[in-house]
Design an enzyme around this catalytic site. Structure first.
Site, mmCIF file in Angstrom:
data_model
loop_
_atom_site.group_PDB
_atom_site.id
_atom_site.type_symbol
_atom_site.label_atom_id
_atom_site.label_comp_id
_atom_site.label_asym_id
_atom_site.label_seq_id
_atom_site.Cartn_x
_atom_site.Cartn_y
_atom_site.Cartn_z
ATOM 1 N N GLU A 28 0.825 -1.200 0.000
ATOM 2 C CA GLU A 28 0.000 0.000 0.000
ATOM 3 C C GLU A 28 0.864 1.257 0.000
ATOM 4 O O GLU A 28 1.806 1.364 0.793
ATOM 5 C CB GLU A 28 -0.894 0.055 1.242
ATOM 6 C CG GLU A 28 -1.995 -0.978 1.288
ATOM 7 C CD GLU A 28 -2.876 -0.816 2.521
ATOM 8 O OE1 GLU A 28 -4.034 -1.238 2.459
ATOM 9 O OE2 GLU A 28 -2.397 -0.267 3.538
ATOM 10 N N CYS A 29 0.547 2.203 -0.855
ATOM 11 C CA CYS A 29 1.110 3.550 -0.832
ATOM 12 C C CYS A 29 2.646 3.527 -0.779
ATOM 13 O O CYS A 29 3.295 3.284 -1.781
ATOM 14 C CB CYS A 29 0.515 4.343 0.326
ATOM 15 S SG CYS A 29 0.584 6.138 0.070
ATOM 16 N N GLY A 30 3.247 3.759 0.377
ATOM 17 C CA GLY A 30 4.695 3.705 0.484
ATOM 18 C C GLY A 30 5.245 2.351 0.084
ATOM 19 O O GLY A 30 6.355 2.251 -0.455
ATOM 20 N N LEU B 209 3.940 0.449 -2.284
ATOM 21 C CA LEU B 209 3.947 0.504 -3.750
ATOM 22 C C LEU B 209 5.197 1.223 -4.242
ATOM 23 O O LEU B 209 5.893 0.741 -5.151
ATOM 24 C CB LEU B 209 2.690 1.223 -4.244
ATOM 25 C CG LEU B 209 2.706 1.755 -5.683
ATOM 26 C CD1 LEU B 209 2.795 0.612 -6.682
ATOM 27 C CD2 LEU B 209 1.463 2.608 -5.954
ATOM 28 N N ALA C 125 -1.059 -0.709 -4.623
ATOM 29 C CA ALA C 125 -1.837 0.483 -4.974
ATOM 30 C C ALA C 125 -1.582 1.572 -3.948
ATOM 31 O O ALA C 125 -1.093 1.307 -2.848
ATOM 32 C CB ALA C 125 -3.325 0.150 -5.037
#
EC number: 6.3.5.11
Length: 439
Positions: A319-321, A323, A420
């Site tokens: 997730e986020c970081g 990704l 994502a």
């Protein structure tokens, strides 16, 4: 457990300062305190956890539904619960109060203590308070005034108790020592504030001195025993979770569900040399990889270990970081460092928020992991972009404040890895979690 909700009329009203100060003051009085945070934020719960010594819990009706909020609340441990609100009391996802702090307070049947930071107001402040009291059927148990002088407090207390059906519990005086710095996701992480303990202690002493604790205790309300039907069968899985200064954004609900599925081993992409052995699933959450990109890029053996295992087909969700970490490189102003390199392309920090707020993912691409059409409630908050030459898997639907809906494609799938920007609470998306692990 008896609990209260700490809310305000807006962001920046002093909720976090007062909430953590109350937690510390209660602990000094010998109480076992559980911290909660309304909404999807990761930063404030870290402050709560540092104070109470136990994981804080997010209460987010959009991400988990009302039953999920009740279940997560019921998993709290302690005799007193302090729920820190988000934004203003009635501010939610849209132009009404749905998914707001008030929505959570009503769902759990908890009273609210309003924290207000007035400036050059008296009767007008009373009008605002009456509006907050009468806008909806939320129990306002009391008011704490923040960042004001003693003389101004005495004036306002008299005005409020004359004009409003509300009890003023006390005030926090102006004190420069209470200021906390900021980073692009709001408050900086609790672990990075050298004098955090001192700041919290100062605030708690102000509360012990200037807040009527006997009246505050009267506001705490015992809640009924809520059902918790959000459990999973043990699959004897070995799960690796990235956790250190660079990666620390995890909902407690997510960790608990993974613990039910098997055994979690935490590892540090900063410090450890390779992934834990013989794992079935890798989870890389959000955080600040761009801040620690030099250290992350120097740990070449870890980068190699992760890429090799993903190439072999290890199941992974990032997730986020997380990704960003799986791309070839991360750029942050003048700094650029190599990352895992599993996804072809790079991530780059930006000065402005790219996407912010609640949205819903929908699986639009046929794949072997997630069923097409699966919908997943999520939250985004990032100041970066990724430019990848990889297949996208999600269509994201975001309802704007004016009612319009924006759509774009996002999220990436390669092998058995899905990544994502969206943050997902598994408690409200059980089928998503099952699908990630069942292939």
């Amino acid at each position: 457990m008896k609990s209260i909700v700490i809310s305000s009329n807006s962001s920046g009203g002093g909720k976090t300062t007062i909430a953590v100060g109350i937690m510390k003051a209660l602990m000094k009085k010998g109480f076992d305190v559980q911290g909660y945070k309304v909404g999807p934020d990761y930063i404030d719960p870290a402050f709560h956890s540092q104070i109470t010594g136990k994981p804080s819990r997010n209460l987010d009706i959009y991400l988990t539904g009302e039953e999920g909020v009740k279940a997560s609340y019921s998993r709290g441990k302690g005799n007193l619960g302090v729920v820190e609100g988000v934004m203003g009391l009635y501010d939610g996802k849209g132009i009404d109060s749905k998914y707001s702090t008030a929505h959570v307070a009503k769902t759990l049947g908890l009273p609210v203590v309003l924290v207000l930071s007035p400036k050059a107001q008296s009767a007008t402040l009373c009008a605002e308070i009456n509006g907050l009291i009468n806008f909806d059927k939320v129990e306002i148990g009391g008011i704490i005034l923040n960042n004001i002088s003693e003389s101004y407090y005495n004036l306002l207390k008299a005005a409020i108790e004359y004009n409003c059906n509300a009890k003023v519990l006390g005030y926090i005086p102006k004190d420069e020592r209470l200021k906390i710095g900021s980073r692009h996701l709001g408050l900086i992480q609790s672990s990075e504030i050298e004098d955090l303990e001192e700041k919290i202690d100062i605030c708690s002493e102000h509360i012990l001195k200037n807040i009527d604790l006997e009246e505050l205790f009267k506001i705490f309300k015992k809640t009924p025993e809520y059902e918790d039907n959000f459990h999973l069968e043990n699959k004897n899985l070995k799960i690796a979770v990235a956790y250190d200064k660079a990666f620390s954004f995890y909902y407690r609900d997510n960790i608990e569900l993974l613990e039910e599925l098997g055994e979690i081993t935490y590892f540090s992409p900063l410090m450890d040399k390779e992934l834990p052995k013989d794992i079935d699933f890798l989870y890389i959450g959000g955080g600040y990889p761009e801040v620690f990109i030099e250290e992350l890029s120097k740990n070449e053996s870890m980068l190699k270990s992760i890429k090799e295992e993903l190439d072999k087909g290890l199941k992974c969700y990032a997730e986020c970081g997380g990704l960003m970490y799986l791309t070839e490189a991360i750029e942050n102003e003048d700094l650029k460092g190599n990352a895992v390199g599993y996804f072809e392309g790079f991530s780059k920090m930006t000065k402005r928020l790219q996407n912010f707020g609640y949205a819903q993912l929908e699986v639009y691409k046929e794949n072997e992991i997630l069923p097409k059409g699966l919908k997943i409630n999520c939250h985004e908050f990032h100041k970066s972009t990724v430019e990848l030459d990889e297949d996208k898997i999600f269509k994201i639907n975001k309802t704007m404040y004016n009612g319009d809906t924006k759509h774009w494609n996002c999220g990436y799938i390669k092998g058995n890895t899905i990544a994502a920007y969206a943050h997902v609470n598994f408690l409200g998306n059980i089928e998503f979690l099952k699908a990630l692990l069942e292939k």
